[in-house]
Scaffold this motif. Sequence first.
Motif, PDB file in Angstrom:
ATOM      1  N   ARG A 119      22.352   1.344  -5.963  1.00 15.35           N
ATOM      2  CA  ARG A 119      20.907   1.145  -5.810  1.00 15.35           C
ATOM      3  C   ARG A 119      20.630  -0.236  -5.234  1.00 15.35           C
ATOM      4  N   ASP A 120      21.373  -1.255  -5.704  1.00 18.31           N
ATOM      5  CA  ASP A 120      21.209  -2.606  -5.170  1.00 18.31           C
ATOM      6  C   ASP A 120      21.593  -2.668  -3.696  1.00 18.31           C
ATOM      7  N   LEU A 121      22.646  -1.941  -3.336  1.00 21.62           N
ATOM      8  CA  LEU A 121      23.068  -1.918  -1.933  1.00 21.62           C
ATOM      9  C   LEU A 121      21.972  -1.315  -1.053  1.00 21.62           C
ATOM     10  N   LEU A 122      21.370  -0.231  -1.517  1.00 19.90           N
ATOM     11  CA  LEU A 122      20.275   0.389  -0.769  1.00 19.90           C
ATOM     12  C   LEU A 122      19.102  -0.573  -0.626  1.00 19.90           C
ATOM     13  N   ASN A 123      18.755  -1.235  -1.712  1.00 21.87           N
ATOM     14  CA  ASN A 123      17.640  -2.180  -1.677  1.00 21.87           C
ATOM     15  C   ASN A 123      17.934  -3.379  -0.779  1.00 21.87           C
ATOM     16  N   PHE A 124      19.167  -3.855  -0.836  1.00 23.59           N
ATOM     17  CA  PHE A 124      19.548  -4.980   0.006  1.00 23.59           C
ATOM     18  C   PHE A 124      19.443  -4.624   1.490  1.00 23.59           C
ATOM     19  N   ASN A 125      20.023  -3.496   1.881  1.00 22.34           N
ATOM     20  CA  ASN A 125      19.970  -3.073   3.282  1.00 22.34           C
ATOM     21  C   ASN A 125      18.529  -2.903   3.752  1.00 22.34           C
ATOM     22  N   HIS A 126      17.733  -2.295   2.885  1.00 21.80           N
ATOM     23  CA  HIS A 126      16.323  -2.047   3.207  1.00 21.80           C
ATOM     24  C   HIS A 126      15.578  -3.355   3.456  1.00 21.80           C
TER      25      HIS A 126
ATOM     26  N   GLN B 240      18.268   4.789   5.323  1.00 25.05           N
ATOM     27  CA  GLN B 240      17.931   3.408   4.977  1.00 25.05           C
ATOM     28  C   GLN B 240      16.659   3.285   4.134  1.00 25.05           C
ATOM     29  N   PHE B 241      16.518   4.201   3.193  1.00 26.60           N
ATOM     30  CA  PHE B 241      15.452   4.093   2.213  1.00 26.60           C
ATOM     31  C   PHE B 241      15.884   3.124   1.119  1.00 26.60           C
ATOM     32  N   SER B 242      14.938   2.581   0.407  1.00 25.31           N
ATOM     33  CA  SER B 242      15.271   1.698  -0.703  1.00 25.31           C
ATOM     34  C   SER B 242      15.814   2.522  -1.875  1.00 25.31           C
ATOM     35  N   GLY B 243      16.498   1.840  -2.766  1.00 19.68           N
ATOM     36  CA  GLY B 243      17.031   2.528  -3.938  1.00 19.68           C
ATOM     37  C   GLY B 243      15.943   2.986  -4.875  1.00 19.68           C
ATOM     38  N   ASP B 244      14.736   2.425  -4.719  1.00 20.32           N
ATOM     39  CA  ASP B 244      13.603   2.779  -5.571  1.00 20.32           C
ATOM     40  C   ASP B 244      12.818   3.972  -5.033  1.00 20.32           C
ATOM     41  N   TYR B 245      13.255   4.516  -3.907  1.00 21.68           N
ATOM     42  CA  TYR B 245      12.579   5.682  -3.331  1.00 21.68           C
ATOM     43  C   TYR B 245      12.816   6.873  -4.259  1.00 21.68           C
ATOM     44  N   ASP B 246      11.739   7.417  -4.813  1.00 17.61           N
ATOM     45  CA  ASP B 246      11.866   8.405  -5.886  1.00 17.61           C
ATOM     46  C   ASP B 246      12.027   9.853  -5.413  1.00 17.61           C
ATOM     47  N   SER B 247      11.412  10.197  -4.306  1.00 20.65           N
ATOM     48  CA  SER B 247      11.410  11.594  -3.876  1.00 20.65           C
ATOM     49  C   SER B 247      12.812  12.071  -3.491  1.00 20.65           C
ATOM     50  N   GLU B 248      13.104  13.302  -3.832  1.00 24.28           N
ATOM     51  CA  GLU B 248      14.373  13.903  -3.421  1.00 24.28           C
ATOM     52  C   GLU B 248      14.335  14.199  -1.930  1.00 24.28           C
ATOM     53  N   ILE B 249      15.471  14.012  -1.282  1.00 22.65           N
ATOM     54  CA  ILE B 249      15.557  14.230   0.171  1.00 22.65           C
ATOM     55  C   ILE B 249      16.292  15.541   0.423  1.00 22.65           C
ATOM     56  N   GLU B 250      15.640  16.428   1.133  1.00 21.18           N
ATOM     57  CA  GLU B 250      16.249  17.704   1.490  1.00 21.18           C
ATOM     58  C   GLU B 250      16.343  17.804   3.007  1.00 21.18           C
TER      59      GLU B 250
ATOM     60  N   TYR C   4      24.737  -1.101  10.075  1.00 21.71           N
ATOM     61  CA  TYR C   4      25.989  -0.357  10.229  1.00 21.71           C
ATOM     62  C   TYR C   4      26.820  -0.636   8.982  1.00 21.71           C
ATOM     63  N   GLY C   5      26.912   0.358   8.094  1.00 26.86           N
ATOM     64  CA  GLY C   5      27.482   0.073   6.789  1.00 26.86           C
ATOM     65  C   GLY C   5      28.616   0.973   6.344  1.00 26.86           C
ATOM     66  N   TYR C   6      29.443   0.422   5.472  1.00 27.19           N
ATOM     67  CA  TYR C   6      30.533   1.144   4.808  1.00 27.19           C
ATOM     68  C   TYR C   6      30.354   0.972   3.309  1.00 27.19           C
ATOM     69  N   ALA C   7      30.492   2.067   2.569  1.00 32.80           N
ATOM     70  CA  ALA C   7      30.414   2.004   1.107  1.00 32.80           C
ATOM     71  C   ALA C   7      31.391   2.987   0.489  1.00 32.80           C
ATOM     72  N   CYS C   8      32.252   2.460  -0.344  1.00 34.27           N
ATOM     73  CA  CYS C   8      33.176   3.303  -1.107  1.00 34.27           C
ATOM     74  C   CYS C   8      32.749   3.239  -2.565  1.00 34.27           C
ATOM     75  N   ILE C   9      32.384   4.379  -3.118  1.00 32.34           N
ATOM     76  CA  ILE C   9      31.905   4.393  -4.500  1.00 32.34           C
ATOM     77  C   ILE C   9      33.059   4.634  -5.471  1.00 32.34           C
ATOM     78  N   ASP C  10      32.806   4.347  -6.706  1.00 30.12           N
ATOM     79  CA  ASP C  10      33.834   4.479  -7.738  1.00 30.12           C
ATOM     80  C   ASP C  10      34.307   5.931  -7.853  1.00 30.12           C
ATOM     81  N   GLU C  11      35.610   6.094  -8.101  1.00 29.20           N
ATOM     82  CA  GLU C  11      36.192   7.443  -8.188  1.00 29.20           C
ATOM     83  C   GLU C  11      35.610   8.276  -9.329  1.00 29.20           C
ATOM     84  N   THR C  12      35.028   7.627 -10.340  1.00 27.93           N
ATOM     85  CA  THR C  12      34.444   8.375 -11.454  1.00 27.93           C
ATOM     86  C   THR C  12      33.122   9.056 -11.069  1.00 27.93           C
ATOM     87  N   ASP C  13      32.518   8.603  -9.952  1.00 27.18           N
ATOM     88  CA  ASP C  13      31.228   9.158  -9.535  1.00 27.18           C
ATOM     89  C   ASP C  13      31.357  10.327  -8.559  1.00 27.18           C
TER      90      ASP C  13
END
Length: 415
Positions: free
Chosen positions: A149-156, A243-253, A214-223
């Motif tokens: 979520r912080d990564l999304l907010n930072f990029n935004h 590139q939405f913020s991490g606080d963007y609440d609506s689901e994206i379809e 232009y980003g790369y993100a590797c998430i934890d294997e538990t997720d």
Amino acid sequence: MDIKTKYHYTYFLNPFVIDDEKYEKFLCKFVKDKKWNLRIFDKITDMEIFTHFLTGAKEVMFPSFYWTDKYKDKIKNLKGKALAKELAKQSAVEFVYDINDFHTVQGKIDSNNQIFFEIKEIKIICFNSGICFLSFKTVITDDDYISFRDLLNFNHKFKELSSSYAQFKGKDNIYIQSSQFENLSYISEFIESITSGYISLNNDDIYSDKMFAYGYACIDETDWNSENSFEDIKDNFYKYVFQFSGDYDSEIELSEKEKQDVIYSKWKYSKYGFTKLGGVVFCSATDHFNFTKLPIHYEKVSFYIMLLAFYERIALIMLNTELTSPNTQNTTKLLNKISQELIYNRFTQISNSEHGMALWKNWEKAFELNELYDELDQEYTRWMSQKNNRKKDLLLLLSIFIQLCIYLILLGYIK
């Protein structure tokens, strides 16, 4: 669902266009400034890049691969204006900033919604058409794990630092801080110090409102693993792509067509996203390759695949703008300069790598290069037709004038 980021980085690109007559002088800024170092690509040191791209693409982006030892010595011995003049002849040049020169003046601020980051690299890549890209490589730093979520907010937040319209936007309660400089306005001032007085008016036609991410993100294997599926976290990936913020609440379809247009996936635990505003790779540490080799390849090789497509997009937009302008004066010069790289050497193939070509095709689609080429072809045909018609009109007027002169001579009015 808040997920953990194991390893990441984001490149922010600020593209701009330098006035043609100022390009050599612009390069002189970097040649004279000891904080900027000219990058000379080497077949051994940069073997992964050299072996990945076909000759045509390398000649445009990495001309120094083909410099002889004698010419390299000449470049190293040239100084100031003489060096800038020589570099201006090259199809592209790259300078890397001495990041150690950044002023360390402030530590981390203790705040619940503070995102602390560092800039790991600054470089500028210029093509001799005047199209340049100023690039910042950033990472979020934290004593504990990094929230996605912080990564999304930072990029935004960070991508708007170059925007001339940022002051008119509302508050978003996202705060980012670095130990490398006193405040974020330094980034805007840094960009301004580089581009001020050199930018072409055409710059308004490209990404003047925000930076390209232009980003790369590797998430934890538990997720994301065999038990926790991608479907459970797909909304995080979609936010990352668009590139939405991490606080963007609506689901994206996304519709099936939208998925085909913006997402590429060949391996189980990695997905790529492509849009006009940025590109990302999102992967899980479940696959060891994803956090060992993939991040290196993605910024060493895949970065330049994106950059070549990005360059083509801006160049095509510039050409189309020139051709449709009612006051087209320098079109012939512009066509001659860029057509060698774009019109007559259109890149349908840039690599023998299947993966490399898959990324290229996706960037072609995201940047709408085929549509822009078609538009350019139509405008160029129209422009040439008008040009030929003007020539015919001039010849007709000249013919009438000559006939009139002959007629007046025969009547004795002209001796």
